[in-house]
Design a protein around this motif. Structure first.
Motif, PDB file in Angstrom:
ATOM      1  N   THR A 131       0.839  -1.206   0.000  1.00  0.00           N
ATOM      2  CA  THR A 131       0.000   0.000   0.000  1.00  0.00           C
ATOM      3  C   THR A 131       0.869   1.249   0.000  1.00  0.00           C
ATOM      4  O   THR A 131       0.611   2.204  -0.741  1.00  0.00           O
ATOM      5  N   SER A 132       1.905   1.229   0.828  1.00  0.00           N
ATOM      6  CA  SER A 132       2.853   2.346   0.847  1.00  0.00           C
ATOM      7  C   SER A 132       3.527   2.489  -0.514  1.00  0.00           C
ATOM      8  O   SER A 132       3.609   3.589  -1.074  1.00  0.00           O
ATOM      9  N   PHE A 133       3.986   1.376  -1.047  1.00  0.00           N
ATOM     10  CA  PHE A 133       4.646   1.363  -2.362  1.00  0.00           C
ATOM     11  C   PHE A 133       3.721   1.918  -3.439  1.00  0.00           C
ATOM     12  O   PHE A 133       4.150   2.664  -4.325  1.00  0.00           O
ATOM     13  N   PHE A 134       2.442   1.557  -3.376  1.00  0.00           N
ATOM     14  CA  PHE A 134       1.458   2.037  -4.347  1.00  0.00           C
ATOM     15  C   PHE A 134       1.394   3.562  -4.357  1.00  0.00           C
ATOM     16  O   PHE A 134       1.434   4.197  -5.419  1.00  0.00           O
ATOM     17  N   PHE A 135       1.326   4.164  -3.174  1.00  0.00           N
ATOM     18  CA  PHE A 135       1.182   5.618  -3.112  1.00  0.00           C
ATOM     19  C   PHE A 135       2.465   6.346  -3.494  1.00  0.00           C
ATOM     20  O   PHE A 135       2.431   7.305  -4.276  1.00  0.00           O
ATOM     21  N   TYR A 136       3.612   5.900  -2.961  1.00  0.00           N
ATOM     22  CA  TYR A 136       4.803   6.678  -3.299  1.00  0.00           C
ATOM     23  C   TYR A 136       5.274   6.428  -4.725  1.00  0.00           C
ATOM     24  O   TYR A 136       5.954   7.280  -5.317  1.00  0.00           O
ATOM     25  N   SER A 137       4.867   5.294  -5.324  1.00  0.00           N
ATOM     26  CA  SER A 137       5.195   5.072  -6.735  1.00  0.00           C
ATOM     27  C   SER A 137       4.447   6.039  -7.644  1.00  0.00           C
ATOM     28  O   SER A 137       4.916   6.354  -8.741  1.00  0.00           O
ATOM     29  N   MET A 138       3.271   6.497  -7.215  1.00  0.00           N
ATOM     30  CA  MET A 138       2.562   7.523  -7.982  1.00  0.00           C
ATOM     31  C   MET A 138       3.453   8.747  -8.180  1.00  0.00           C
ATOM     32  O   MET A 138       3.440   9.366  -9.255  1.00  0.00           O
ATOM     33  N   GLY A 139       4.217   9.058  -7.153  1.00  0.00           N
ATOM     34  CA  GLY A 139       5.081  10.234  -7.232  1.00  0.00           C
ATOM     35  C   GLY A 139       6.384   9.981  -7.945  1.00  0.00           C
ATOM     36  O   GLY A 139       6.768  10.750  -8.837  1.00  0.00           O
ATOM     37  N   VAL A 140       7.080   8.893  -7.605  1.00  0.00           N
ATOM     38  CA  VAL A 140       8.415   8.629  -8.152  1.00  0.00           C
ATOM     39  C   VAL A 140       8.397   8.541  -9.671  1.00  0.00           C
ATOM     40  O   VAL A 140       9.143   9.234 -10.373  1.00  0.00           O
ATOM     41  N   GLN A 141       7.538   7.696 -10.200  1.00  0.00           N
ATOM     42  CA  GLN A 141       7.525   7.465 -11.642  1.00  0.00           C
ATOM     43  C   GLN A 141       7.054   8.704 -12.403  1.00  0.00           C
ATOM     44  O   GLN A 141       7.541   8.998 -13.500  1.00  0.00           O
ATOM     45  N   THR A 142       6.094   9.437 -11.835  1.00  0.00           N
ATOM     46  CA  THR A 142       5.603  10.642 -12.504  1.00  0.00           C
ATOM     47  C   THR A 142       6.696  11.701 -12.584  1.00  0.00           C
ATOM     48  O   THR A 142       6.853  12.371 -13.607  1.00  0.00           O
ATOM     49  N   VAL A 143       7.465  11.857 -11.520  1.00  0.00           N
ATOM     50  CA  VAL A 143       8.585  12.797 -11.540  1.00  0.00           C
ATOM     51  C   VAL A 143       9.575  12.414 -12.630  1.00  0.00           C
ATOM     52  O   VAL A 143      10.065  13.266 -13.384  1.00  0.00           O
ATOM     53  N   MET A 144       9.869  11.134 -12.745  1.00  0.00           N
ATOM     54  CA  MET A 144      10.824  10.673 -13.744  1.00  0.00           C
ATOM     55  C   MET A 144      10.345  10.950 -15.169  1.00  0.00           C
ATOM     56  O   MET A 144      11.125  11.295 -16.051  1.00  0.00           O
ATOM     57  N   TYR A 145       9.038  10.804 -15.391  1.00  0.00           N
ATOM     58  CA  TYR A 145       8.499  11.028 -16.723  1.00  0.00           C
ATOM     59  C   TYR A 145       8.373  12.515 -17.072  1.00  0.00           C
ATOM     60  O   TYR A 145       8.541  12.899 -18.227  1.00  0.00           O
ATOM     61  N   MET A 146       8.051  13.336 -16.075  1.00  0.00           N
ATOM     62  CA  MET A 146       7.650  14.701 -16.384  1.00  0.00           C
ATOM     63  C   MET A 146       8.670  15.770 -15.994  1.00  0.00           C
ATOM     64  O   MET A 146       8.438  16.957 -16.231  1.00  0.00           O
ATOM     65  N   ALA A 147       9.817  15.384 -15.418  1.00  0.00           N
ATOM     66  CA  ALA A 147      10.794  16.375 -14.960  1.00  0.00           C
ATOM     67  C   ALA A 147      11.302  17.258 -16.093  1.00  0.00           C
ATOM     68  O   ALA A 147      11.386  18.488 -15.966  1.00  0.00           O
ATOM     69  N   ALA A 148      11.660  16.647 -17.227  1.00  0.00           N
ATOM     70  CA  ALA A 148      12.182  17.429 -18.348  1.00  0.00           C
ATOM     71  C   ALA A 148      11.117  18.362 -18.904  1.00  0.00           C
ATOM     72  O   ALA A 148      11.407  19.519 -19.264  1.00  0.00           O
ATOM     73  N   SER A 149       9.889  17.901 -18.970  1.00  0.00           N
ATOM     74  CA  SER A 149       8.792  18.742 -19.453  1.00  0.00           C
ATOM     75  C   SER A 149       8.570  19.918 -18.515  1.00  0.00           C
ATOM     76  O   SER A 149       8.287  21.035 -18.959  1.00  0.00           O
ATOM     77  N   PHE A 150       8.718  19.684 -17.207  1.00  0.00           N
ATOM     78  CA  PHE A 150       8.571  20.761 -16.219  1.00  0.00           C
ATOM     79  C   PHE A 150       9.631  21.834 -16.447  1.00  0.00           C
ATOM     80  O   PHE A 150       9.328  23.029 -16.496  1.00  0.00           O
ATOM     81  N   GLY A 151      10.883  21.408 -16.594  1.00  0.00           N
ATOM     82  CA  GLY A 151      11.957  22.369 -16.822  1.00  0.00           C
ATOM     83  C   GLY A 151      11.802  23.121 -18.126  1.00  0.00           C
ATOM     84  O   GLY A 151      12.084  24.326 -18.211  1.00  0.00           O
ATOM     85  N   SER A 152      11.343  22.425 -19.149  1.00  0.00           N
ATOM     86  CA  SER A 152      11.182  23.046 -20.463  1.00  0.00           C
ATOM     87  C   SER A 152      10.051  24.058 -20.474  1.00  0.00           C
ATOM     88  O   SER A 152      10.208  25.178 -20.983  1.00  0.00           O
ATOM     89  N   LYS A 153       8.910  23.697 -19.899  1.00  0.00           N
ATOM     90  CA  LYS A 153       7.738  24.561 -19.996  1.00  0.00           C
ATOM     91  C   LYS A 153       7.682  25.624 -18.903  1.00  0.00           C
ATOM     92  O   LYS A 153       7.426  26.803 -19.179  1.00  0.00           O
TER      93      LYS A 153
END
Length: 433
Positions: free
Chosen positions: A251-273
């Protein structure tokens, strides 16, 4: 298969070297930056037309990733069931490897206006990558004893970061010097980098495929292997009721994985935009993040060895909460670099230690380890579905990625709450390993 065989372990770890170039070049750096720039130029702004529907370009990409993980979450039990009863984990691992690699090669043909092609290839590349990981992870308990899992897992992630950084640096040098190829801009070279990812992934994966072996099992064709995978997942779900340690951990893994993987996917887009950082600065930042991730993988594995896995995970999650709060207030290049430095240190550690901790606390005597790892992967994939969809939805709704970072922080905070309820027996910490 002989346990703790050095050659087999090294070959297993080499798959991280092979497939991590997708995670870095396609998922995290060159492709997101190229996608943003190409679609903005083609559509004269952030709003793109996708099969007649209007979307913010980065929100559309976030939705595409969410969809790809949903597909994998749905089919993972099916594939796990087939693999369990046909001794063909490696065969399916190969299938998804080739699907992902050829999809990366397909991105070479994305020019900006054909956004549908880019999204379709992105979805299949993501499905290939995440699908292959289901079977890759299930080999860990087969090749090594639990006391070796932390360091082997860290070694795999570290090799992945080293290999991906190497290819990223090569591509970055080429992109920065288009005159070497008689070109006056970097567009074609950036597209060529997607081609190199597919070839690298397929090529180095052969080392892993050559060495991994599976024990032969008789196949009971009287059972429906199509349904069996879902039965196995449901069986694991029911067994969690009598395994509170595993239940709260997942359950813990489920919630914090929402954050970890999303950061990895969207970090470059955040910096760019949000910060208007140039592509070369963003890519260099990604290189630094992944170099630091190597250090982080071993540092937190060492911390878990000296203390406990839970202690190490709790510290990382607390840092992740701080990262999300800080991201909301980042407005300058240097603030973004500080953020990237911290993300790099905890990114590798959280992935590596999450996998090895699960391999320790899952039932060790079960004959269907693939089913337990399939459940783990389905949990992670569903988390990414919610995380990336939430990120894209909030941006589409509010017009700002900054608001999305707050939601990610809440996911990490909930993860901490459930991890506090986990009581890992001291016998499973393997401090003397």
């Amino acid at each position: 298969m002989k346990l703790n065989n050095a050659k087999t372990i090294n070959a297993w770890c080499m798959y991280d070297w092979a497939n991590s170039v997708y995670a870095i070049v396609i998922k995290s750096s060159i492709f997101p930056v190229f996608y943003n720039t190409a679609t903005q130029n083609a559509f004269n702004g952030d709003i793109v037309d996708f099969f007649g529907f209007q979307f913010v370009n980065t929100a559309l990409y976030s939705f595409a990733i969410s969809f790809s993980f949903l597909v994998v979450a749905i089919i993972s039990p099916l594939l796990s069931g087939i693999a369990d009863y046909s001794s063909s984990k490696k065969s399916y691992m190969k299938f998804f490897t080739y699907l992902g690699a050829t999809s990366c090669i397909g991105l070479f043909f994305f020019t900006g206006e054909n956004v549908e092609w880019a999204i379709i290839c992105s979805v299949f590349a993501s499905i290939g990558y995440t699908g292959s990981i289901v079977f890759y992870n299930s080999f860990l308990p087969i090749i090594a004893t639990p006391d070796r899992h932390d360091m082997i897992s860290a070694k795999g992630f570290s090799l992945g970061y080293i290999g991906s950084i190497l290819l990223l640096i090569i591509n970055l040098i080429c992109i920065s010097n288009p005159q070497w190829f008689g070109l006056d801009n970097t567009v074609l070279i950036a597209r060529f980098s997607f081609l190199t990812v597919g070839l690298w992934w397929m090529g180095f994966a052969q080392i892993t495929f050559k060495s991994l072996k599976e024990s032969k099992r008789s196949i009971d064709y009287s059972r429906s292997i199509i349904i069996n995978g879902y039965r196995e997942i449901y069986k694991v779900f029911k067994e969690l009721k009598s395994q509170p340690i595993l239940k709260y951990y997942l359950t813990s893994f489920f919630f914090y994985s929402m954050g970890v993987q999303t950061v990895m996917y969207m970090a470059a887009s955040f910096g760019s935009k949000e910060l208007n950082l140039l592509g070369n600065k963003l890519i260099l930042t990604i290189i630094i993040i992944n170099a630091l991730a190597i250090i982080g993988s071993y540092a937190f594995a060492y911390l878990s060895k000296k203390r406990t896995n839970k202690f190490s995970l709790m510290n990382m999650l607390a840092i992740w909460v701080g990262v999300c709060i800080y991201a909301y207030f980042v407005y300058t290049d240097y603030q973004f670099y500080i953020l990237a430095f911290v993300v790099g240190l905890v990114m590798g550690g959280i992935q590596s230690l999450s996998r090895s901790t699960y391999s320790k606390i899952m039932p060790q005597n079960t004959p269907d380890k693939a089913s337990y790892f399939s459940f783990y992967d389905v949990t992670e994939k569903l988390a990414v579905v919610i995380g990336t969809f939430s990120y894209g939805f909030i941006e589409q709704w509010t017009g700002s990625m900054r608001n999305s970072t707050i939601a990610l922080g809440l996911f990490f905070a909930v993860g901490i709450g459930f991890l506090l309820m986990v009581r890992i027996p001291s016998s499973l910490n393997f401090k003397k390993a």
